[in-house]
Write a protein that holds these residues in place. Structure first.
Motif, PDB file in Angstrom:
ATOM      1  N   ILE A   1       0.840  -1.201   0.000  1.00 40.47           N
ATOM      2  CA  ILE A   1       0.000   0.000   0.000  1.00 40.47           C
ATOM      3  C   ILE A   1       0.873   1.247   0.000  1.00 40.47           C
ATOM      4  O   ILE A   1       0.610   2.216  -0.728  1.00 40.47           O
ATOM      5  CB  ILE A   1      -0.947  -0.025   1.212  1.00 40.47           C
TER       6      ILE A   1
ATOM      7  N   VAL B   1       1.130   4.370  -2.756  1.00 37.75           N
ATOM      8  CA  VAL B   1       1.094   5.796  -2.419  1.00 37.75           C
ATOM      9  C   VAL B   1       2.292   6.513  -3.028  1.00 37.75           C
ATOM     10  O   VAL B   1       2.150   7.606  -3.617  1.00 37.75           O
ATOM     11  CB  VAL B   1       1.080   5.976  -0.885  1.00 37.75           C
TER      12      VAL B   1
ATOM     13  N   TYR C   1      -0.938  12.089   0.886  1.00 39.46           N
ATOM     14  CA  TYR C   1      -0.050  10.941   0.679  1.00 39.46           C
ATOM     15  C   TYR C   1       0.979  10.813   1.807  1.00 39.46           C
ATOM     16  O   TYR C   1       1.278   9.701   2.269  1.00 39.46           O
ATOM     17  CB  TYR C   1       0.654  11.067  -0.671  1.00 39.46           C
TER      18      TYR C   1
ATOM     19  N   LEU D   1      -0.671   9.139   4.684  1.00 32.76           N
ATOM     20  CA  LEU D   1      -0.822   7.692   4.535  1.00 32.76           C
ATOM     21  C   LEU D   1       0.484   6.976   4.868  1.00 32.76           C
ATOM     22  O   LEU D   1       0.479   5.923   5.527  1.00 32.76           O
ATOM     23  CB  LEU D   1      -1.251   7.347   3.114  1.00 32.76           C
TER      24      LEU D   1
ATOM     25  N   TYR E   1       0.644   4.205   7.856  1.00 31.89           N
ATOM     26  CA  TYR E   1       0.875   2.786   7.573  1.00 31.89           C
ATOM     27  C   TYR E   1       2.242   2.311   8.083  1.00 31.89           C
ATOM     28  O   TYR E   1       2.404   1.136   8.429  1.00 31.89           O
ATOM     29  CB  TYR E   1       0.669   2.495   6.086  1.00 31.89           C
TER      30      TYR E   1
ATOM     31  N   SER F   1      -8.906   5.620   4.729  1.00 31.44           N
ATOM     32  CA  SER F   1      -8.993   6.109   3.353  1.00 31.44           C
ATOM     33  C   SER F   1      -8.153   5.293   2.384  1.00 31.44           C
ATOM     34  O   SER F   1      -8.544   5.078   1.227  1.00 31.44           O
ATOM     35  CB  SER F   1      -8.572   7.580   3.297  1.00 31.44           C
ATOM     36  N   ALA F   2      -6.995   4.811   2.828  1.00 30.47           N
ATOM     37  CA  ALA F   2      -6.134   4.047   1.925  1.00 30.47           C
ATOM     38  C   ALA F   2      -6.748   2.725   1.510  1.00 30.47           C
ATOM     39  O   ALA F   2      -6.322   2.126   0.514  1.00 30.47           O
ATOM     40  CB  ALA F   2      -4.781   3.792   2.596  1.00 30.47           C
TER      41      ALA F   2
ATOM     42  N   CYS G   1      -9.425   6.503  -3.112  1.00 31.20           N
ATOM     43  CA  CYS G   1      -8.851   7.625  -2.380  1.00 31.20           C
ATOM     44  C   CYS G   1      -7.402   7.871  -2.774  1.00 31.20           C
ATOM     45  O   CYS G   1      -6.980   9.025  -2.932  1.00 31.20           O
ATOM     46  CB  CYS G   1      -8.958   7.370  -0.873  1.00 31.20           C
ATOM     47  N   ILE G   2      -6.629   6.797  -2.945  1.00 31.05           N
ATOM     48  CA  ILE G   2      -5.235   6.988  -3.351  1.00 31.05           C
ATOM     49  C   ILE G   2      -5.175   7.579  -4.754  1.00 31.05           C
ATOM     50  O   ILE G   2      -4.413   8.511  -5.032  1.00 31.05           O
ATOM     51  CB  ILE G   2      -4.463   5.654  -3.260  1.00 31.05           C
TER      52      ILE G   2
ATOM     53  N   SER H   1      -9.028  12.083   1.060  1.00 31.67           N
ATOM     54  CA  SER H   1      -9.544  11.197   2.097  1.00 31.67           C
ATOM     55  C   SER H   1     -10.994  10.842   1.803  1.00 31.67           C
ATOM     56  O   SER H   1     -11.662  11.493   0.986  1.00 31.67           O
ATOM     57  CB  SER H   1      -9.453  11.871   3.469  1.00 31.67           C
TER      58      SER H   1
END
Length: 847
Positions: free
Chosen positions: A180, A184, A205, A208, A212, A523-524, A529-530, A535
């Motif tokens: 993931i 991003v 970004y 995220l 993560y 959101s990811a 969303c990405i 978001s």
């Protein structure tokens, strides 16, 4: 072929279940402390980066807890079945309940004194900074007035985080968090520097990546804890388990899962992190069988029994999640409801049967664990195998209120009608109570509000007033109406006005979440969303909706039909006589039951006597009725002058209460209820939300039909003031007297296609109705028939009244008794008595 019962759960599963059943839920303070520290450290940063730093702080510092016997690890709280507080959404109600939350009627929680002291200090930071306060500042006085007078409430997202979503669990299982993050980075590298949204996307970004990376560390902390426990463990078997748990957590969710056990562990990390990020409930696992089956199929080393035990352990973990609400909201969601809806069966994206081995394992897990979570659901369509439906019927026969059943033949076209592609509509799951959505592509804001249709009906009868307050538009006095057209015009005007205020309230809350509490972790895992660099709260999802739900539809339909029949058709009543009786609550004190006390004549005897008298009466002359009804009930004796006999108000109530009701397959009655529901649904769908999506209506109540029934005065269907309203699209309690097929046919006449945010239909059966193979086959035929008639959803309680009454009397003996409340199941003994009474009062059907 019909299966013959279920295997026994393992001893481990029973020990883990006991931890849940015997737990007294606590409020804990660790998350609130960490979140507040993060906010203090990030003053001046954009909201999305602040939220990333919140996730980082919590994932890196929340206490790591591994409970005895666990095979799947990851805990939100130190104590079983407890809850953390999320002050960024709302907080003042918590402080007000420090002394009362442990003793309140619905869903009590213990708040230790040291926890209360910590929270008190934390709360000093938050005045003026929460999403709820920002939303309030946007609302007009008229909007707030409508809420305070019981027309609707948007309390779900108003005071908590956004939920009612199903994310892409399969993406984590196949890509891992590292994959993931790589997605991003790729999206960042593809950004156009000349795009004015570049800076906002870059912040998103970066958020995220921060989130993560912290999520990977969260799992690694569990790996270290499991290894620490393994080193101190003397039992060789448990030592080996802990060592494998450590290996699992070191791999997932950072990397793709390679075994079924790793897939189960990765799933649970995602579920727990979503809960930690936001206090939103109804974070639903969705189509668990679809994304888990490939890992079971590929794992050649695992035994079927151990794979089943892992699924059972996930079921236990889902019951470890809990949520506290303010005292009033707790009554609406009674039963510690968290609404994690898990769905199996249905169709593939290509329109083929989707059932597999995991679909059946989920049914076995439900039978083994027998706890309220998950909110277990199945999808049914014309291609559903009979073996699958019969196995589901066996689970229903256990009396747990699950699985709830959903009709692909209605839901798929209903979603298409809202702009969802056929492929995405086929890949729908259920979130929360009964709400369908195209999974991991949708921000549906389901359960966005409770809208009290019966209250709007009452306001219509009072010319737009509640008491002396002119709350709605002036639409004329009820007694001045000359036809049903006059009534419908007034009802439509009131509905138009209050739905507009409902939309205003929901959109105010929507704006507040986008501005103050975007959710990077969530959101990811929602498409796209990405890709959009936004978001979920800013409109990053492919499909965006807002779904407020109505309740009180059957009460309103029956009331409108009673006016039509007795005033304008049969002319037994004038509007003035009806209004006088309603204003007097039929002569009953508010909240008093209208049923005869023990030792008096039965309700059926009274009805029969009243029918005979009123059949020949030209008016409701009170003195004549007193004498005639008393003589009928007493075998001809004259009424004593001092007895009071029957009052005129009571005569009116019994006339109204004996009116043909929704739920008996009578077109002229059922179509009135349909019309009332459509007035609401069509008004709702006129509006759009700040995320660029449409409003869509649903018809389901949670258990708000009991709580908000207290706000509704006496109705023309004979219901006294403050009594519970009918639940969802179900007929009124005790009024569906022509059998289950007739009741189902009535419900199917509502337009379930337009109520695309979900409808909820409860039925209750005596256990003897489902006995033996023939009982299961007849039951399955009933479901097929209802779905052929285009009903959307149905769920069942299979239990007798005596058992429920015994549980009320001696709750300690029935701690593991689980029943269906509304769109969820709960332990019966933890429900407020008035909710228990509402379940007891539902019609007991037989096949």
């Amino acid at each position: 072929m019909i299966e013959k019962g279920f295997s026994k759960p393992t001893d481990r599963v029973m020990r883990l279940k006991a931890q849940i059943i015997n737990a007294m839920p606590h409020v804990e303070s660790e998350r609130a402390v960490l979140v507040t520290e993060a906010y203090k450290e990030t003053e001046g940063l954009p909201a999305i980066l602040r939220r990333a730093k919140v996730a980082e702080k919590v994932f890196n510092n929340l206490p790591v807890t591994i409970r005895d016997d666990e095979l799947i690890v990851g805990a939100i709280t130190k104590n079983p079945r407890s809850t953390e507080i999320c002050p960024e959404f709302s907080f003042d109600w918590v402080e007000k309940e420090f002394e009362t939350m442990a003793t309140r009627v619905a869903d009590p929680f213990v708040i230790p004194k040291d926890t209360a002291a910590e929270l008190h200090e934390v709360f000093k930071y938050w005045p003026g900074k929460t999403t709820s306060e920002l939303a309030s500042s946007y609302m007009s006085p008229e909007c707030r007035d409508a809420q305070s007078n019981g027309v609707f409430t948007v309390g779900n997202y108003y005071f908590g985080g956004v939920g009612h979503v199903c994310v892409d669990y399969g993406k984590v299982l196949t890509k891992g968090f590292r994959g993931i993050i790589a997605d991003v980075v790729q999206a960042m590298e593809a950004m156009d520097l000349n795009d004015p949204s570049y800076i906002k996307k870059q912040q998103f970004y970066n958020a995220l990546i921060i989130t993560y990376t912290a999520g990977i560390n969260f799992a690694h902390r569990y790996a270290a804890k499991a290894q620490e426990l393994a080193q101190a463990e003397s039992n060789p078997s448990r030592k080996a388990e802990l060592e494998q748990i450590a290996k699992n957590c070191a791999r997932v969710p950072e990397f793709p899962a390679t075994t079924f056990w790793e897939a189960c562990q990765a799933f649970w990390f995602v579920q727990s992190m979503l809960q930690i990020e936001s206090s939103g409930h109804s974070i639903s696992p969705g189509r668990f069988d679809q994304y888990m089956y490939p890992f079971l199929k590929a794992d050649t080393t695992i035994s079927r029994n151990f794979a089943q035990e892992l699924v059972d352990c996930i079921w236990i973990k889902l019951n470890d999640v809990n949520k506290t609400r303010d005292e009033v909201s707790a009554q609406a969601f009674a039963g510690y409801a968290v609404f994690q809806n898990l769905c199996v069966g249905g169709q593939t994206e290509d329109g083929l049967d989707a059932t597999n081995d995991v679909s059946y394992m989920c049914m076995d897990a439900t039978a083994h664990v027998q706890l309220p979570a998950p909110s277990f659901s199945i999808r049914v369509w014309q291609g559903t195998p009979d073996t699958f439906l019969l196995r589901a019927a066996e689970v229903v026969r256990l009396g747990l209120g699950v699985p709830a059943m959903y009709n692909d033949e209605v839901i798929i076209p209903a979603l298409q009608n809202r702009g969802v592609s056929l492929k995405d509509a086929r890949d729908y799951g259920i979130v929360g109570c009964v709400e369908p959505q195209s999974i991991h592509r949708t921000e549906g804001w389901h359960d966005a509000a409770f809208f009290n249709v019966a209250k709007v009906f009452e306001i219509t009868m009072n010319g737009g007033r509640v008491g002396d307050k002119q709350l709605g538009p002036k639409t004329g006095e009820f007694t001045s109406f000359r036809s049903m057209d006059d009534f419908y015009a007034a009802f439509q005007a009131q509905m138009t006005y209050f739905v507009r205020l409902l939309v205003e309230a929901d959109n105010c809350v929507d704006y507040a979440h986008a501005e103050r509490a975007p959710l990077p972790f969530l959101s990811a895992l929602v498409d796209d969303c990405i890709g959009r660099g936004k978001s979920v709260q800013e409109g990053g999802a492919l499909y965006n909706f807002t779904g407020p739900q109505a309740f009180g539809v059957a009460d309103t339909g029956d009331s409108v039909y009673a006016i039509q029949k007795h005033v304008f058709e049969d002319k037994k009543l004038s509007l003035a006589e009806l209004k006088e009786a309603l204003d007097a609550n039929f002569g009953l004190p508010n909240g008093q039951s209208a049923s005869p006390a023990a030792g008096e004549v039965t309700e059926d005897q009274v009805y029969e006597a009243v029918r005979k008298v009123l059949a020949s009466a030209n008016s409701l002359d009170v003195n004549a009725l007193k004498s005639q009804v008393y003589q009928s009930l007493s075998g001809g004796a004259a009424a004593p002058a001092s007895s009071g006999g029957m009052t005129q108000y009571d005569a009116v109530r019994r006339l109204l209460d004996s009116t043909p009701a929704f739920g008996n397959d009578i077109d002229e009655v059922d179509l009135v209820a349909r019309k009332c529901a459509l007035i609401y649904c069509k008004e709702v769908e006129k509006y759009t939300n700040p995320r660029g999506g449409q409003f869509q209506a649903g018809i389901y109540p949670v258990s708000a039909n009991v709580l908000f029934g207290k706000d509704v005065s006496a109705l023309p269907n004979g219901r006294p003031a403050k009594a519970p309203l009918a639940d969802g699209v179900s007929p009124r309690q005790g009024k569906d007297t022509k059998g289950p097929s007739a009741a189902a046919n009535s419900v199917a006449k509502l337009d379930h296609f337009i109520a695309s945010n979900g409808t909820l239909y409860n039925q209750k059966f005596l256990p003897s109705s489902l006995a033996g193979d023939s009982g299961l086959q007849n039951f399955s035929a009933l479901i097929r028939s209802y779905f052929d008639h285009k009903g959307m959803h149905v769920q069942f309680n299979v239990i007798d009244r005596d058992t429920l009454l015994a549980a009320q009397k001696d709750p300690e003996k029935y701690k593991d008794l689980v029943v269906r409340v509304a769109g969820y199941s709960a332990q019966f003994v933890v429900l407020a008595k008035e909710v228990q009474d509402d379940i007891i009062s539902r019609t007991e059907q037989t096949l």
